[in-house]
Design an enzyme around this catalytic site. Sequence first.
Site, PDB file in Angstrom:
ATOM      1  N   LYS A 161      -7.526  14.214   4.875  1.00 30.28           N
ATOM      2  CA  LYS A 161      -6.704  13.004   4.793  1.00 30.28           C
ATOM      3  C   LYS A 161      -5.711  13.051   5.950  1.00 30.28           C
ATOM      4  O   LYS A 161      -5.577  14.086   6.603  1.00 30.28           O
ATOM      5  CB  LYS A 161      -5.958  12.926   3.462  1.00 30.28           C
ATOM      6  CG  LYS A 161      -5.252  14.248   3.078  1.00 30.28           C
ATOM      7  CD  LYS A 161      -4.623  14.165   1.700  1.00 30.28           C
ATOM      8  CE  LYS A 161      -5.583  14.380   0.552  1.00 30.28           C
ATOM      9  NZ  LYS A 161      -5.993  13.169  -0.133  1.00 30.28           N
ATOM     10  N   ARG A 162      -4.997  11.967   6.209  1.00 30.32           N
ATOM     11  CA  ARG A 162      -3.970  12.023   7.237  1.00 30.32           C
ATOM     12  C   ARG A 162      -2.975  13.130   6.916  1.00 30.32           C
ATOM     13  O   ARG A 162      -2.722  13.424   5.742  1.00 30.32           O
ATOM     14  CB  ARG A 162      -3.244  10.663   7.355  1.00 30.32           C
ATOM     15  CG  ARG A 162      -4.092   9.585   7.987  1.00 30.32           C
ATOM     16  CD  ARG A 162      -4.563   9.978   9.385  1.00 30.32           C
ATOM     17  NE  ARG A 162      -3.461  10.179  10.308  1.00 30.32           N
ATOM     18  CZ  ARG A 162      -2.955   9.261  11.115  1.00 30.32           C
ATOM     19  NH1 ARG A 162      -3.467   8.045  11.143  1.00 30.32           N
ATOM     20  NH2 ARG A 162      -1.957   9.531  11.916  1.00 30.32           N
TER      21      ARG A 162
ATOM     22  N   LYS B 246       1.731  14.350   1.372  1.00 34.99           N
ATOM     23  CA  LYS B 246       0.392  14.716   0.896  1.00 34.99           C
ATOM     24  C   LYS B 246       0.279  16.217   0.656  1.00 34.99           C
ATOM     25  O   LYS B 246      -0.656  16.692   0.045  1.00 34.99           O
ATOM     26  CB  LYS B 246      -0.672  14.262   1.891  1.00 34.99           C
ATOM     27  CG  LYS B 246      -0.763  12.733   2.027  1.00 34.99           C
ATOM     28  CD  LYS B 246      -1.795  12.332   3.069  1.00 34.99           C
ATOM     29  CE  LYS B 246      -1.811  10.850   3.375  1.00 34.99           C
ATOM     30  NZ  LYS B 246      -2.567  10.050   2.375  1.00 34.99           N
TER      31      LYS B 246
ATOM     32  N   LYS C 155     -14.270   9.238  -3.612  1.00 29.83           N
ATOM     33  CA  LYS C 155     -15.509   9.613  -2.907  1.00 29.83           C
ATOM     34  C   LYS C 155     -15.951  11.019  -3.311  1.00 29.83           C
ATOM     35  O   LYS C 155     -17.138  11.283  -3.510  1.00 29.83           O
ATOM     36  CB  LYS C 155     -15.292   9.544  -1.386  1.00 29.83           C
ATOM     37  CG  LYS C 155     -14.922   8.149  -0.899  1.00 29.83           C
ATOM     38  CD  LYS C 155     -14.337   8.167   0.517  1.00 29.83           C
ATOM     39  CE  LYS C 155     -13.646   6.836   0.811  1.00 29.83           C
ATOM     40  NZ  LYS C 155     -12.791   6.875   2.008  1.00 29.83           N
TER      41      LYS C 155
ATOM     42  N   THR D 157      -8.161   7.186  -1.818  1.00 34.12           N
ATOM     43  CA  THR D 157      -9.530   6.704  -2.031  1.00 34.12           C
ATOM     44  C   THR D 157     -10.541   7.823  -1.785  1.00 34.12           C
ATOM     45  O   THR D 157     -11.636   7.787  -2.343  1.00 34.12           O
ATOM     46  CB  THR D 157      -9.859   5.498  -1.122  1.00 34.12           C
ATOM     47  OG1 THR D 157      -9.329   5.744   0.183  1.00 34.12           O
ATOM     48  CG2 THR D 157      -9.264   4.229  -1.680  1.00 34.12           C
TER      49      THR D 157
ATOM     50  N   HIS E  84       0.802  -1.226   0.000  1.00 29.21           N
ATOM     51  CA  HIS E  84       0.000   0.000   0.000  1.00 29.21           C
ATOM     52  C   HIS E  84       0.830   1.269   0.000  1.00 29.21           C
ATOM     53  O   HIS E  84       0.271   2.362   0.178  1.00 29.21           O
ATOM     54  CB  HIS E  84      -0.935   0.038   1.210  1.00 29.21           C
ATOM     55  CG  HIS E  84      -2.055  -0.962   1.156  1.00 29.21           C
ATOM     56  ND1 HIS E  84      -3.286  -0.682   0.629  1.00 29.21           N
ATOM     57  CD2 HIS E  84      -2.108  -2.255   1.555  1.00 29.21           C
ATOM     58  CE1 HIS E  84      -4.066  -1.746   0.723  1.00 29.21           C
ATOM     59  NE2 HIS E  84      -3.378  -2.719   1.285  1.00 29.21           N
TER      60      HIS E  84
END
Length: 689
Positions: free
Chosen positions: A427-428, A433, A539, A535, A240
């Site tokens: 998100k985390r 990111k 959404k 993911t 992952h």
Amino acid sequence: MALGNGGLGRLAAAFMDSLATTGYPGFGNGIRYQYGLFKQRIVDGYQVELPDSWFGSIGNVWETRKDHNIVDVKLFGDVYLSADENGKLVPVYEGAQVLRAVPYDVPQIGFENDNINNLRLWDVEIPEEYELYYPTLESRRRVEDITAILYPDDSNYEGKQLRLVQEYFMTSAGLQTIIKSYLKQGLPLEQIHEKVSVHINDTHPAVAPAEFMRLLVDDYGLDWSTAWNTTVKTMSYTNHTILSEALEKWDAELFKHVLPRVYQIVLEIDNRFVAEMAQKGIDSGVINRTRIVKDGQIHMANLAIIGGHSVNGVAKLHTELLKEDTLHDFYLLYPEKFNNKTNGIVQRRWTQIAAPELSKAIDETIGEAWRSDIHELQKLKAYADDTTVLDNFYHVKQEAKAKLARYIFETTGVEVSTEAIFDVQVKRLHAYKRQLLNVLHIIKLYLDLKDNPDKDMVPRVFIFGAKAAPGYHFAKSVIKIINELANLINYDDSLQGKLKVVFLENYNVSLAELIIPAANVSEQISLASKEASGTSNMKFMMTGAITLATLDGANIEIKDEVGDDNIVIFGMDKDAVYAHYAAHDYYARGVYEANPVIKRVVDSFINGTIPNSQAEGTEIYEALITHNDEYFLLEDFPAYVEAQEKIDQLYRNRAQWSRMSLLNIANSDKFTSDDTITEYAEEIWNLKK
Ligand code: 8GP
């Protein structure tokens, strides 16, 4: 249940749902943690972590304790080999700690079918016959710790040991149960792979091939090569992430201390692997890079790959990167093991549950069949120029925004207008990111508005939600900066309400259900190559947000589905990023000094522009300039600003924006986890409905 961390955990929940819904007999194993991922509170702008006691006062009403499926798990102690009466060497286990693994089953219910699968969560207990070994509260507590908390702090030796114990405890209990239930059918153990598949989800349960070997050889008497043959055919592994710090490695001494017999088995697997590869004439460098035990460490991903028949990444780009870079040596050895399974989401949760008004609008447009066959959504394409339909969808989004606006007001006291663009990054919190890139852009807008309060722009609300790992200092500093920036901006009347910044505490699935359907813009701005899939991007797409993204993870596949006109892409692609790595030519200070806009924005971290954040501002400044901006924010910044200006322009044309939004919804069927799980079932597990 907050029994996960971020996308990895939510994906597992999606897969359990999809397995039951598509009618596959697929079962989950996990730990019945007393406390899930911490509850986040923001105090004075800082993240504070509180225990998440999700059992509450009534416990978990969905679970059933299954006493007849209890198994024992052995840890620690000493093991030596001794000859039995036939001269065969058998392990003798002395002084082991024996723990009881008690299963609690949670039904996984399919959608409008009669399928119920099972998620088995393991709890730990002290067996009565060993109670004398635990005379003190302290000694009992050490056992209870095994299922106390998800991701305990592993910055010290005790913490590391606890995590290894957790992982082994769950894996061993699960595998023992699998073998027992298979044997009830009266079939030969060496054919177990014909009826059973065991999937290793990330490296946490990657001890599985070795533990399975231990069970087959020690407990059930199979010879090594028969056992190995069936183990490899039974096991498969999903990777992952390409971030190497997330690929688990255990100190060999620690591993040997906790799992003395499994350690012997790992050594044997490693020895045989090295011998086999050498015999095949494989280059010694390749062998050394792929072996399991080296430099005093046990490399768990290597064990999962060698001990299984399939390795998959979670989006096309990610799988390509695994093959050509991260796991390239393995790809040379076992090209046939590698395959891609692009992630998916449970459309039922993200439309019908999270977005009931949107779901109704879809019903009114194309009928209700999409609720059980998501590919029906494609029919929405026919309405891309139907002004009545577009208007209806626009109002549905406005309604979702109003709901979120109320929540924002109630929880933060900040008033936001639903006429503004709701621009969301949830998100985390992680440097790769690049929440900080978003922050840089907000600072630029703020400075622009201070210079020119009449600046022509569509009002914007920037919404963040993110938990930082408790030990991740930099991530926590970014949270503090966002909160201080929010304080600075939200109460400055000179900005005329054009800019708002909101940090919503305790981002989790429930909050996601409120936030995502209300978004206009979905921020997916990781440095190209770093986000394995993502993911939430799917959404947001499914509920009509426009994706603002780098060419990373599944963003690429979203772009392929909606087409270039219905997504806003910016920044370096993976090749540009890798070119910098190869040439070692990135120089952040040069970028900063050459571009006055960047310089002004970056300087505001250290010149008092953002109040109450001197230490955090300095830390961020140093990450960007002194430590050479590991994730290339500064290089991507101009392209990001341009992309944001494009968003502003697009949003002004309501018809065009609504059309883009509808086409995103219409093409989102591609990302149903029902199809992802079907691919796993057919291509990896050979599983029948
Ligand atoms: C995450 C990836 O970061 C994300 O892109 C992907 O969508 C998600 O997995 C589901 O596939 N990876 C992890 O959370 C991860 O690798 N965690 C390990 C460190 C535990």
